[in-house]
Design a protein around this motif. Structure first.
Motif, PDB file in Angstrom:
ATOM      1  N   MET A   1     -11.687   2.281  11.395  1.00  0.00           N
ATOM      2  CA  MET A   1     -13.083   2.082  11.082  1.00  0.00           C
ATOM      3  C   MET A   1     -13.195   1.823   9.580  1.00  0.00           C
ATOM      4  O   MET A   1     -12.742   2.629   8.775  1.00  0.00           O
ATOM      5  CB  MET A   1     -13.857   3.340  11.502  1.00  0.00           C
ATOM      6  CG  MET A   1     -15.339   3.227  11.342  1.00  0.00           C
ATOM      7  SD  MET A   1     -16.284   4.718  11.797  1.00  0.00           S
ATOM      8  CE  MET A   1     -16.052   4.823  13.540  1.00  0.00           C
ATOM      9  N   ASN A   2     -13.813   0.712   9.227  1.00  0.00           N
ATOM     10  CA  ASN A   2     -13.952   0.396   7.805  1.00  0.00           C
ATOM     11  C   ASN A   2     -15.085   1.207   7.172  1.00  0.00           C
ATOM     12  O   ASN A   2     -15.866   1.863   7.862  1.00  0.00           O
ATOM     13  CB  ASN A   2     -14.138  -1.109   7.585  1.00  0.00           C
ATOM     14  CG  ASN A   2     -15.436  -1.634   8.163  1.00  0.00           C
ATOM     15  OD1 ASN A   2     -16.462  -0.963   8.116  1.00  0.00           O
ATOM     16  ND2 ASN A   2     -15.407  -2.835   8.691  1.00  0.00           N
ATOM     17  N   GLN A   3     -15.177   1.147   5.870  1.00  0.00           N
ATOM     18  CA  GLN A   3     -16.150   1.958   5.121  1.00  0.00           C
ATOM     19  C   GLN A   3     -17.588   1.652   5.525  1.00  0.00           C
ATOM     20  O   GLN A   3     -18.403   2.558   5.676  1.00  0.00           O
ATOM     21  CB  GLN A   3     -15.965   1.746   3.608  1.00  0.00           C
ATOM     22  CG  GLN A   3     -16.869   2.608   2.751  1.00  0.00           C
ATOM     23  CD  GLN A   3     -16.573   4.096   2.887  1.00  0.00           C
ATOM     24  OE1 GLN A   3     -15.443   4.500   3.107  1.00  0.00           O
ATOM     25  NE2 GLN A   3     -17.601   4.915   2.775  1.00  0.00           N
ATOM     26  N   THR A   5     -18.737   0.446   8.409  1.00  0.00           N
ATOM     27  CA  THR A   5     -18.991   0.969   9.754  1.00  0.00           C
ATOM     28  C   THR A   5     -19.127   2.486   9.725  1.00  0.00           C
ATOM     29  O   THR A   5     -19.995   3.056  10.383  1.00  0.00           O
ATOM     30  CB  THR A   5     -17.853   0.548  10.715  1.00  0.00           C
ATOM     31  OG1 THR A   5     -17.756  -0.875  10.691  1.00  0.00           O
ATOM     32  CG2 THR A   5     -18.123   1.023  12.125  1.00  0.00           C
ATOM     33  N   TRP A   6     -18.251   3.143   8.974  1.00  0.00           N
ATOM     34  CA  TRP A   6     -18.302   4.601   8.861  1.00  0.00           C
ATOM     35  C   TRP A   6     -19.633   5.057   8.269  1.00  0.00           C
ATOM     36  O   TRP A   6     -20.269   5.973   8.770  1.00  0.00           O
ATOM     37  CB  TRP A   6     -17.128   5.076   8.010  1.00  0.00           C
ATOM     38  CG  TRP A   6     -17.164   6.540   7.727  1.00  0.00           C
ATOM     39  CD1 TRP A   6     -17.447   7.134   6.547  1.00  0.00           C
ATOM     40  CD2 TRP A   6     -16.937   7.604   8.653  1.00  0.00           C
ATOM     41  NE1 TRP A   6     -17.411   8.496   6.665  1.00  0.00           N
ATOM     42  CE2 TRP A   6     -17.097   8.820   7.956  1.00  0.00           C
ATOM     43  CE3 TRP A   6     -16.611   7.653  10.002  1.00  0.00           C
ATOM     44  CZ2 TRP A   6     -16.946  10.055   8.548  1.00  0.00           C
ATOM     45  CZ3 TRP A   6     -16.462   8.897  10.607  1.00  0.00           C
ATOM     46  CH2 TRP A   6     -16.626  10.072   9.879  1.00  0.00           C
ATOM     47  N   THR A   7     -20.065   4.413   7.197  1.00  0.00           N
ATOM     48  CA  THR A   7     -21.325   4.764   6.542  1.00  0.00           C
ATOM     49  C   THR A   7     -22.500   4.525   7.478  1.00  0.00           C
ATOM     50  O   THR A   7     -23.399   5.366   7.586  1.00  0.00           O
ATOM     51  CB  THR A   7     -21.504   3.952   5.240  1.00  0.00           C
ATOM     52  OG1 THR A   7     -20.392   4.216   4.388  1.00  0.00           O
ATOM     53  CG2 THR A   7     -22.795   4.309   4.527  1.00  0.00           C
ATOM     54  N   THR A   9     -22.481   4.469  10.752  1.00  0.00           N
ATOM     55  CA  THR A   9     -22.424   5.455  11.832  1.00  0.00           C
ATOM     56  C   THR A   9     -22.911   6.817  11.356  1.00  0.00           C
ATOM     57  O   THR A   9     -23.691   7.479  12.050  1.00  0.00           O
ATOM     58  CB  THR A   9     -20.988   5.550  12.383  1.00  0.00           C
ATOM     59  OG1 THR A   9     -20.597   4.267  12.873  1.00  0.00           O
ATOM     60  CG2 THR A   9     -20.888   6.567  13.502  1.00  0.00           C
ATOM     61  N   LEU A  10     -22.488   7.231  10.185  1.00  0.00           N
ATOM     62  CA  LEU A  10     -22.912   8.524   9.642  1.00  0.00           C
ATOM     63  C   LEU A  10     -24.417   8.557   9.394  1.00  0.00           C
ATOM     64  O   LEU A  10     -25.106   9.486   9.817  1.00  0.00           O
ATOM     65  CB  LEU A  10     -22.149   8.827   8.354  1.00  0.00           C
ATOM     66  CG  LEU A  10     -22.514  10.149   7.662  1.00  0.00           C
ATOM     67  CD1 LEU A  10     -22.178  11.325   8.565  1.00  0.00           C
ATOM     68  CD2 LEU A  10     -21.784  10.261   6.336  1.00  0.00           C
TER      69      LEU A  10
END
Length: 134
Positions: A1-3, A5-7, A9-10
């Protein structure tokens, strides 16, 4: 998961969690009283049917938007935990019988089932509309 996508999602999970707790508070969190029918003595409550319907519809909307924008693997646990914790904390503080724990399990199962169906359905519709030509 790239940055990114992670951000996304969070932040999406945090917004869905806050919206879920907000839905609980707006529809159910302020209600503490039971109603006694003076003729029959029957007790009902603490929620009126319109409150429960409004809450369920609001949660369905949150789950649908969440399922459209995020994965149901994010939406379902976030909404289930957020709603169950909000409901159980309030119920535990107002119940002397200990039956709030049974209610919490029922809320947990119902919320998980409902958010699973709605968010997965929204995600499926999104994927199908992206594949269709035109």
């Amino acid at each position: 998961m790239n940055q990114t996508t992670w951000t996304r999602t969070l932040l999406g999970g945090l917004i869905i969690g806050a919206a879920t707790v907000g839905a609980w508070w707006a529809w159910l969190g302020w209600e503490t009283g039971y109603t006694v029918d003076p003729e029959t003595g029957a007790t009902s409550g603490p929620y009126a049917p319109w409150q429960v319907v409004g809450c369920v519809l609001t949660l369905a909307l949150i789950a649908a938007v969440g399922g459209w924008l995020l994965s149901p693997w994010v939406v379902v646990p976030v909404m289930t935990v957020a709603f169950t914790v909000a409901w159980a904390a309030h119920a535990a503080s107002t119940d002397d019988t200990g039956l709030w724990a049974v209610g919490a399990v029922l809320v947990l199962v119902g919320t998980a089932a409902g958010t699973s169906m709605v968010s997965a359905g929204a995600g499926l519709i999104r994927r199908r509309t992206r594949r269709s030509p035109g």
